[in-house]
Design an enzyme around this catalytic site. Structure first.
Site, PDB file in Angstrom:
ATOM      1  N   PHE A   1       1.259  -0.757   0.161  1.00 44.21           N
ATOM      2  CA  PHE A   1       0.190   0.265  -0.069  1.00 44.21           C
ATOM      3  C   PHE A   1       1.453   1.057   0.177  1.00 44.21           C
ATOM      4  O   PHE A   1       1.515   1.632   1.134  1.00 44.21           O
ATOM      5  CB  PHE A   1      -1.077  -0.366   1.057  1.00 44.21           C
ATOM      6  CG  PHE A   1      -1.470  -1.629   1.578  1.00 44.21           C
ATOM      7  CD1 PHE A   1      -2.040  -1.909   0.249  1.00 44.21           C
ATOM      8  CD2 PHE A   1      -1.446  -1.919   2.963  1.00 44.21           C
ATOM      9  CE1 PHE A   1      -2.211  -3.646   0.467  1.00 44.21           C
ATOM     10  CE2 PHE A   1      -2.215  -3.197   3.210  1.00 44.21           C
ATOM     11  CZ  PHE A   1      -2.160  -4.196   2.370  1.00 44.21           C
TER      12      PHE A   1
ATOM     13  N   ASP B   1       2.178   4.508   0.443  1.00 42.13           N
ATOM     14  CA  ASP B   1       2.164   5.912   0.569  1.00 42.13           C
ATOM     15  C   ASP B   1       2.674   6.521   1.119  1.00 42.13           C
ATOM     16  O   ASP B   1       3.914   6.974   0.424  1.00 42.13           O
ATOM     17  CB  ASP B   1       1.048   5.559   2.366  1.00 42.13           C
ATOM     18  CG  ASP B   1       2.201   4.616   2.903  1.00 42.13           C
ATOM     19  OD1 ASP B   1       3.223   4.458   2.534  1.00 42.13           O
ATOM     20  OD2 ASP B   1       1.500   4.849   4.448  1.00 42.13           O
TER      21      ASP B   1
END
Length: 336
Positions: A230, A232
């Site tokens: 993910f 980020d």
């Protein structure tokens, strides 16, 4: 045609001008992950241990997680500014604490009938901080809830569980459904003539469902390996710390000077895409190490990118002070 996150990451990593994956660092991080797996520090059941996350036996769990990830973006604070805090928590945990508090106060935060119609005044009460500091991008959060709530009510019987069931245990099908149906999840960019995707929130939504239900019931996906990490603004910090990823001098100079990067800009895309590819390589290396040592007592399938992502995110929180000297890229966006 939009390339999926893993294909996008490979393409960008091969063309990148300012972000580089370093094999020595990949191997170093893989050894740390392997050690964590051996000692039990890294395991699948960490999601429900976080006090703000729903438990798998909560009938609202899937819809609760959907709301969390629909709003899971942009919790960083400008340099020198006061942090938004809720019950003393900061960042993502402050946000989870606010949602939990609203539910405790009788607001059905998991129900699209409720959140598809929340007002500015409602949102200001729900996301009120411990002092005068407000949550960033509150208007975008309200818009995201309205849009997502309407889609669930119009097409999925008012529950995200219907979206999951319609994909028959395929994480990739669910990923494609989420980014097709919900505008705010469509985390894409143009890079060197290609339409690429990162899909951070869509992937973390699937990862959270898988982790919450521990791979069973609604969380059972036969192709969970199709999900990438993910990407980020925090995990790249840890990848740079381990030496698995390196920035050019010019990019490092911009980050140290606190220069914001525009969402979709070449440098921002390279940081996020190379993070995905670096974690893919780390996972492959951990699996290789496990397969090469029959005494390790682990199965190569015990490790996937979601487990590695959780380790990196937890590491960043645990060693926040030591990592402070590595700048993170600042992009004010709804995508992460």
């Amino acid at each position: 045609m939009v390339l999926m996150p893993k294909e996008s990451a490979k393409l960008v990593a091969g063309l990148a001008k300012d972000v580089f994956i370093e094999q020595a660092g990949v191997k170093k991080l893989a050894l740390a992950i392997l050690d964590g797996l051996k000692t039990g520090k890294i395991r699948e059941g960490t999601f429900s241990q976080i006090k703000f996350h729903p438990k798998p036996d909560d009938p609202r769990a899937a819809d609760w997680i959907f709301v969390l990830d629909t709003l899971n973006f942009s919790f960083w604070t400008e340099t020198g500014a006061k942090k938004w805090t809720v019950n003393g928590e900061t960042g993502y945990f402050a946000f989870c604490a606010a949602v939990t508090r609203a539910i405790d106060d009788g607001k059905p935060m998991w129900d699209p009938k409720y959140y598809s119609q929340i007002t500015q005044a409602d949102a200001e009460v729900i996301f009120r901080g411990d002092d005068e500091v407000s949550i960033p991008l509150i208007d975008e959060r309200i818009k995201g809830l309205h849009e997502a709530g309407r889609v669930l009510l119009d097409r999925y019987k008012g529950t995200f569980a219907e979206c999951i069931k319609s994909c028959e245990g395929s994480a990739e099908k669910l990923l494609r459904l989420i980014v097709k149906e919900f505008d705010s999840y469509r985390d894409e960019a143009n890079y060197e003539g290609h339409r690429i995707s990162i899909y951070k929130r869509a992937q973390i939504l699937i990862g959270d469902i898988w982790a919450c239900y521990e791979g069973r019931g609604l969380g059972e996906f036969h192709d969970i390996d199709s999900i990438a990490m993910f990407a980020d603004y925090r995990i790249p910090q840890v990848l740079v710390h381990y030496g698995a990823m390196r920035y050019s001098d010019s990019l490092m100079g911009k980050l140290k000077a606190d220069e914001p990067l525009k969402q979709g800009s070449r440098e921002e895309v390279e940081i996020r895409a190379c993070s995905i590819e670096a974690v893919e390589q780390v996972r492959d290396e951990v699996r290789r190490l496990i397969a090469a040592d029959p005494n390790v007592g682990l199965n190569p399938s015990d490790v996937n990118t979601i487990v590695i992502d959780h380790y990196l995110w937890d590491y960043r929180r645990e060693y926040a002070q030591q990592l402070e000297h590595i700048p993170f890229h600042k992009t004010r966006t709804i995508y992460y």
